[in-house]
Design a protein around this motif. Sequence first.
Motif, PDB file in Angstrom:
ATOM      1  N   SER A   1      11.796  -7.475  -8.125  1.00 55.17           N
ATOM      2  CA  SER A   1      12.417  -8.668  -8.694  1.00 55.17           C
ATOM      3  C   SER A   1      11.474  -9.854  -8.638  1.00 55.17           C
ATOM      4  O   SER A   1      10.568  -9.923  -7.803  1.00 55.17           O
ATOM      5  N   ALA A   2      11.706 -10.802  -9.556  1.00 49.26           N
ATOM      6  CA  ALA A   2      10.893 -12.020  -9.570  1.00 49.26           C
ATOM      7  C   ALA A   2      11.023 -12.777  -8.250  1.00 49.26           C
ATOM      8  O   ALA A   2      10.078 -13.418  -7.781  1.00 49.26           O
ATOM      9  N   TRP A   3      12.210 -12.711  -7.629  1.00 46.02           N
ATOM     10  CA  TRP A   3      12.445 -13.381  -6.343  1.00 46.02           C
ATOM     11  C   TRP A   3      11.508 -12.835  -5.277  1.00 46.02           C
ATOM     12  O   TRP A   3      10.908 -13.585  -4.506  1.00 46.02           O
ATOM     13  N   THR A   4      11.386 -11.511  -5.223  1.00 43.12           N
ATOM     14  CA  THR A   4      10.535 -10.876  -4.228  1.00 43.12           C
ATOM     15  C   THR A   4       9.068 -11.196  -4.470  1.00 43.12           C
ATOM     16  O   THR A   4       8.328 -11.524  -3.545  1.00 43.12           O
ATOM     17  N   VAL A   5       8.642 -11.108  -5.732  1.00 43.08           N
ATOM     18  CA  VAL A   5       7.234 -11.359  -6.056  1.00 43.08           C
ATOM     19  C   VAL A   5       6.860 -12.807  -5.763  1.00 43.08           C
ATOM     20  O   VAL A   5       5.766 -13.089  -5.269  1.00 43.08           O
TER      21      VAL A   5
ATOM     22  N   THR B   1       3.116  -9.814   4.141  1.00 41.12           N
ATOM     23  CA  THR B   1       1.674  -9.731   4.381  1.00 41.12           C
ATOM     24  C   THR B   1       1.307  -8.330   4.841  1.00 41.12           C
ATOM     25  O   THR B   1       0.253  -7.788   4.461  1.00 41.12           O
ATOM     26  N   LYS B   2       2.163  -7.712   5.631  1.00 38.46           N
ATOM     27  CA  LYS B   2       1.896  -6.338   6.092  1.00 38.46           C
ATOM     28  C   LYS B   2       1.909  -5.356   4.918  1.00 38.46           C
ATOM     29  O   LYS B   2       1.156  -4.377   4.923  1.00 38.46           O
ATOM     30  N   TYR B   3       2.748  -5.614   3.922  1.00 41.35           N
ATOM     31  CA  TYR B   3       2.725  -4.762   2.728  1.00 41.35           C
ATOM     32  C   TYR B   3       1.381  -4.878   2.014  1.00 41.35           C
ATOM     33  O   TYR B   3       0.829  -3.893   1.506  1.00 41.35           O
ATOM     34  N   PHE B   4       0.862  -6.105   1.947  1.00 38.71           N
ATOM     35  CA  PHE B   4      -0.437  -6.334   1.309  1.00 38.71           C
ATOM     36  C   PHE B   4      -1.539  -5.608   2.075  1.00 38.71           C
ATOM     37  O   PHE B   4      -2.414  -4.964   1.477  1.00 38.71           O
ATOM     38  N   ILE B   5      -1.497  -5.683   3.390  1.00 37.46           N
ATOM     39  CA  ILE B   5      -2.509  -5.019   4.217  1.00 37.46           C
ATOM     40  C   ILE B   5      -2.451  -3.506   4.013  1.00 37.46           C
ATOM     41  O   ILE B   5      -3.485  -2.829   3.920  1.00 37.46           O
ATOM     42  N   LYS B   6      -1.253  -2.976   3.912  1.00 37.27           N
ATOM     43  CA  LYS B   6      -1.090  -1.537   3.678  1.00 37.27           C
ATOM     44  C   LYS B   6      -1.724  -1.137   2.348  1.00 37.27           C
ATOM     45  O   LYS B   6      -2.382  -0.098   2.233  1.00 37.27           O
ATOM     46  N   TYR B   7      -1.541  -1.981   1.341  1.00 36.11           N
ATOM     47  CA  TYR B   7      -2.132  -1.720   0.018  1.00 36.11           C
ATOM     48  C   TYR B   7      -3.655  -1.708   0.107  1.00 36.11           C
ATOM     49  O   TYR B   7      -4.317  -0.829  -0.471  1.00 36.11           O
ATOM     50  N   ILE B   8      -4.228  -2.652   0.824  1.00 38.10           N
ATOM     51  CA  ILE B   8      -5.681  -2.717   0.977  1.00 38.10           C
ATOM     52  C   ILE B   8      -6.206  -1.486   1.706  1.00 38.10           C
ATOM     53  O   ILE B   8      -7.208  -0.876   1.302  1.00 38.10           O
ATOM     54  N   ARG B   9      -5.532  -1.096   2.759  1.00 38.96           N
ATOM     55  CA  ARG B   9      -5.969   0.067   3.528  1.00 38.96           C
ATOM     56  C   ARG B   9      -5.951   1.339   2.688  1.00 38.96           C
ATOM     57  O   ARG B   9      -6.824   2.195   2.818  1.00 38.96           O
ATOM     58  N   GLU B  10      -4.934   1.462   1.850  1.00 36.57           N
ATOM     59  CA  GLU B  10      -4.785   2.681   1.052  1.00 36.57           C
ATOM     60  C   GLU B  10      -5.734   2.717  -0.136  1.00 36.57           C
ATOM     61  O   GLU B  10      -6.189   3.786  -0.549  1.00 36.57           O
ATOM     62  N   ASN B  11      -6.021   1.545  -0.709  1.00 36.87           N
ATOM     63  CA  ASN B  11      -6.824   1.506  -1.934  1.00 36.87           C
ATOM     64  C   ASN B  11      -8.263   1.053  -1.728  1.00 36.87           C
ATOM     65  O   ASN B  11      -9.141   1.396  -2.532  1.00 36.87           O
ATOM     66  N   TYR B  12      -8.507   0.290  -0.674  1.00 34.64           N
ATOM     67  CA  TYR B  12      -9.858  -0.204  -0.402  1.00 34.64           C
ATOM     68  C   TYR B  12     -10.159  -0.060   1.091  1.00 34.64           C
ATOM     69  O   TYR B  12     -10.246  -1.055   1.813  1.00 34.64           O
TER      70      TYR B  12
ATOM     71  N   GLN C   1       0.294  -8.267  -8.910  1.00 31.95           N
ATOM     72  CA  GLN C   1       0.569  -7.716 -10.238  1.00 31.95           C
ATOM     73  C   GLN C   1       1.092  -6.292 -10.125  1.00 31.95           C
ATOM     74  O   GLN C   1       1.980  -5.875 -10.885  1.00 31.95           O
ATOM     75  N   ALA C   2       0.579  -5.547  -9.160  1.00 34.21           N
ATOM     76  CA  ALA C   2       1.068  -4.183  -8.928  1.00 34.21           C
ATOM     77  C   ALA C   2       2.531  -4.215  -8.508  1.00 34.21           C
ATOM     78  O   ALA C   2       3.316  -3.328  -8.893  1.00 34.21           O
ATOM     79  N   GLN C   3       2.918  -5.217  -7.745  1.00 37.46           N
ATOM     80  CA  GLN C   3       4.307  -5.363  -7.337  1.00 37.46           C
ATOM     81  C   GLN C   3       5.200  -5.662  -8.549  1.00 37.46           C
ATOM     82  O   GLN C   3       6.322  -5.152  -8.652  1.00 37.46           O
TER      83      GLN C   3
END
Length: 205
Positions: free
Chosen positions: A93-97, A56-67, A85-87
């Motif tokens: 890997s499919a496991w991570t996504v 979830t923190k990775y997602f938040i980082k993406y939002i902060r950087e792009n939006y 989809q960016a991931q």
Amino acid sequence: MGRRNKSYSKDLHQQAYERLTGMQAFGESKKAAVANGTDRDKIFSVSTYKAYWKHTKYFIKYIRENYPKCTTLKSAKKYANEWLQAQVDRGLSAWTVQLEAKALGKLYGIQPDDENYFKPPKRNREDIKRSRGDRVRDRHFSKTNNRGRYEGMIEDVSVKEDFMKRNILLAGQQRLRANFRSGYWELVFMHTKALGIVPPVMRVR
């Protein structure tokens, strides 16, 4: 003057943290929660919570950087599938996504059968990534031979008897478990006595 809604003064990190920590149900019965329909808003495992929070923190980082103007979880929700989809496009890997899709699904209450739930690539065992680049410790590892090797150990009665002599009490049903993080097969034992000397066949070479 009216009171300001304090929820909007918290940054995305704090909002997500409070959302997930509020779902902690460590020690509760997941089976009972599923039966009464309350499992959707609960996280029953510490390890699951840590994994969900990490991604979830990775997602938040993406939002902060792009939006950067997106400051609430509600407004960030529409970018969840875009990030996933960016991931995929990054070659994760499919496991991570799939884990990341589950994390955001829990964060936003999106179930796998919902039409908006991200459909990750199919997970295949051969896609497991052992290390980023070649490592000395991996040179001995064979993806095709190791399963048969350790399954043979499980079925070999002499191996069990040898372990018993070393004060290791094996469970009646031995299991072979895949550790998808390391890429190794793990032989799972249960014991009720103090462990003796580690048998040579189980030592790290």
